[in-house]
Scaffold this active site. Structure first.
Site, short mmCIF file in Angstrom:
data_model
loop_
_atom_site.label_atom_id
_atom_site.label_comp_id
_atom_site.label_asym_id
_atom_site.label_seq_id
_atom_site.Cartn_x
_atom_site.Cartn_y
_atom_site.Cartn_z
N LYS A 22 -14.43 50.47 -4.10
CA LYS A 22 -14.55 49.04 -4.12
C LYS A 22 -15.82 48.75 -3.39
CE LYS A 22 -12.73 46.78 -0.82
NZ LYS A 22 -13.80 45.92 0.22
N ASN A 23 -16.32 49.50 -2.21
CA ASN A 23 -17.54 49.10 -1.65
C ASN A 23 -18.67 49.88 -2.01
OD1 ASN A 23 -15.76 47.76 -0.09
ND2 ASN A 23 -15.86 49.10 1.89
N CYS A 116 -13.54 34.92 9.66
CA CYS A 116 -12.82 36.10 9.31
C CYS A 116 -11.71 36.56 10.56
CB CYS A 116 -13.87 37.43 9.30
SG CYS A 116 -12.58 38.84 9.18
N ARG A 121 -18.16 37.63 11.93
CA ARG A 121 -18.67 38.66 11.12
C ARG A 121 -19.93 37.89 10.75
NH1 ARG A 121 -14.88 41.45 6.70
NH2 ARG A 121 -16.79 42.72 6.38
N ASP A 304 -12.65 51.24 8.38
CA ASP A 304 -11.53 50.94 7.67
C ASP A 304 -10.47 51.97 7.47
OD1 ASP A 304 -14.22 49.89 5.16
OD2 ASP A 304 -13.14 48.84 6.88
N ARG A 396 -6.64 43.66 -3.12
CA ARG A 396 -7.99 43.55 -3.09
C ARG A 396 -8.83 44.93 -3.26
NH1 ARG A 396 -10.54 39.64 1.23
NH2 ARG A 396 -12.43 40.49 0.09
#
Ligand code: EPZ
Length: 416
Positions: A22-23, A116, A121, A304, A396
């Site tokens: 995803k990133n 967030c 952030r 993460d 997501r």
């Protein structure tokens, strides 16, 4: 609203193919705006976040089509410079369109990302970097607005290592007038992959893989055909699931070096890990051992994976200390794990986890993407049934997770 129902206690067994990252996909999608034309991005994960980004690009006038994991993006017809609050508030990474719009059109109107759950952030490094490159930016009604912008080369040293700010300024620099030097940049594989994609489209970037990038601006870039790198966080999450369930999982289509830090910690916890060119096999111990973890920018231990690692420590023999230095308040999963019987004491950005022999199934709630992943792997190890609510968070960033886990023998189903 969809929920996951998981009955724990089965060791996971078998092979799983890891999806695209995803990133890495999100910056790659943004970068297509820099070169008018038809781009082909292969191995793009089908996620809520890549769908949202596709929506942002469509609103700007791009044409997109998904065939399996092949995403074709035609950016010739882009005719708007506005990224609306409605979309940006659902996904902060939408801000990645800012630099490409300024570089291509000299103007942009991009909503500021909202708040967030994990505390502040900010995007100050994105904005101050663009301003150093000559972009006069205003904040108007919650939007970052740039008009008549001509980006020029500059030397920018980041106070903090930031993935997002590195991505933003790299995209700003490739078409800027003159030379840009970025210092103290992020080294995450997603950033390196973006740099390689930009070089393939004609950009002149030196120093990829180091903390100092030198970018000589060029007049134009050409469309690319590129492959999205595998998702190291998804891979590390499955590795943690093997540790939690005492299972044996082979992760296929991975780059072991991209998630070496979590693998090292899982080995410390008693896992047996075998690495080959593009697969990693992980065998979980009967019971994990306690480990201490401090999150750091890549190649350090990724924030993460902090939540998933806390879940592993929750059933470990002994007491573990897990500190998050990137997000000081990213612990919304702790209360939910406590509902399953975990013993975790939070002191600021440090979690002291006293392992228990067994977690118990319970009704819990997902609060963000990685917190929900930690609840899933905790449920796979728990006694009895767990019901996880609000799994839209999970969707997501994990592609067909319950299907992949089911194929490894997990008792898991989605209900609504
Ligand atoms: C990226 O977020 C990832 N998101 C995050 O993954 C990940 O947690 C994070 O990097 C850190 O690894 C994507 O790639 C889309 P940062 P990003 O800028 O770019 C501070 C997931 O689960 N900072 O590297 O937003 C910031 O507050 C997501 O997939 C500033 O102070 O993170 C943080 O403390 C969640 N000013 C630190 O830097 C700025 O302008 C690192 O943030 C920017 C950042």
């Amino acid at each position: 609203m969809d929920k996951l129902v998981i009955t724990g206690g089965r060791p996971l067994e078998g092979a799983v193919r890891i999806s695209g990252a995803k990133n890495a996909a999100l910056p790659a999608m943004a970068a297509t705006l820099l070169a008018p034309g038809v781009h082909r991005l292969r191995n793009v994960p089908r996620l809520r976040d890549t769908q949202t980004f596709a929506r942002v690009l469509e609103l700007l006038g791009a044409k997109l089509s998904f065939e399996g994991n092949l995403l074709t993006i035609d950016t010739q017809g882009v005719n708007s410079v506005e990224a609306p609050y409605e979309l940006v508030k659902t996904m902060r990474a939408s801000i990645y369109v800012l630099a490409p719009l300024l570089a291509r059109f000299g103007q942009a109107r991009v909503s500021l990302p909202g708040g967030c759950a994990w505390g502040p952030r900010p995007v100050n490094l994105h904005l101050s970097g663009l301003q150093a490159m000559g972009a006069a930016l205003e904040i108007e009604s919650g939007y970052i607005v740039g008009r008549d912008v001509k980006l020029k080369g500059a030397t920018i040293a980041f106070d903090v290592v930031s993935v997002g700010a590195t991505v933003q300024l790299l995209m700003a620099a490739v078409l800027a007038e003159g030379t840009t030097v970025l210092e103290n940049v992020a080294l995450e594989p997603d950033v390196i992959a973006l740099g390689e994609m930009l070089v393939a489209s004609g950009a002149r970037i030196a120093g990829l893989g180091t903390r100092r990038l030198t970018i000589h601006g060029v007049r134009a870039l050409r469309p690319v055909d590129t492959e999205i790198i595998p998702d190291r966080i998804e891979a590390a999450t499955f590795a943690a699931a093997a540790a939690m369930t005492g299972g044996n999982i082979r992760l296929e289509g991975v780059v072991p070096g991209h998630f070496e830090a979590p693998l090292g910690k899982l080995e410390e916890a008693g896992c047996v890990v075998q690495r080959s060119v593009d697969t990693v096999s992980v065998s979980g111990p009967p019971r994990p051992k306690a480990v201490n973890v401090v999150t750091q920018p890549f190649p350090g231990f990724p924030t993460d994976m902090q939540a998933q690692m806390i879940a592993v420590c929750a059933i470990a023999g002994g007491t573990s200390v897990v500190e998050d230095t990137i997000y000081l308040d990213r612990f919304t999963h702790v209360q939910e794990l406590a509902r399953m019987g975990a013993r975790i004491e939070l002191k600021g950005n440090v979690a002291v986890v006293t392992g228990v022999a067994r977690l118990s199934g319970a009704q819990v709630m997902a609060t963000d993407l990685r917190a929900s992943a930690s609840l899933v792997i905790a449920a796979l190890a728990a006694r009895g049934e767990t019901v996880i609510d609000r799994i839209y968070h999970l969707d997501r960033g994990y592609e067909t997770l319950e299907k992949k886990l089911g194929a490894l023998g997990a008792e898991i189903r989605r209900v609504n």
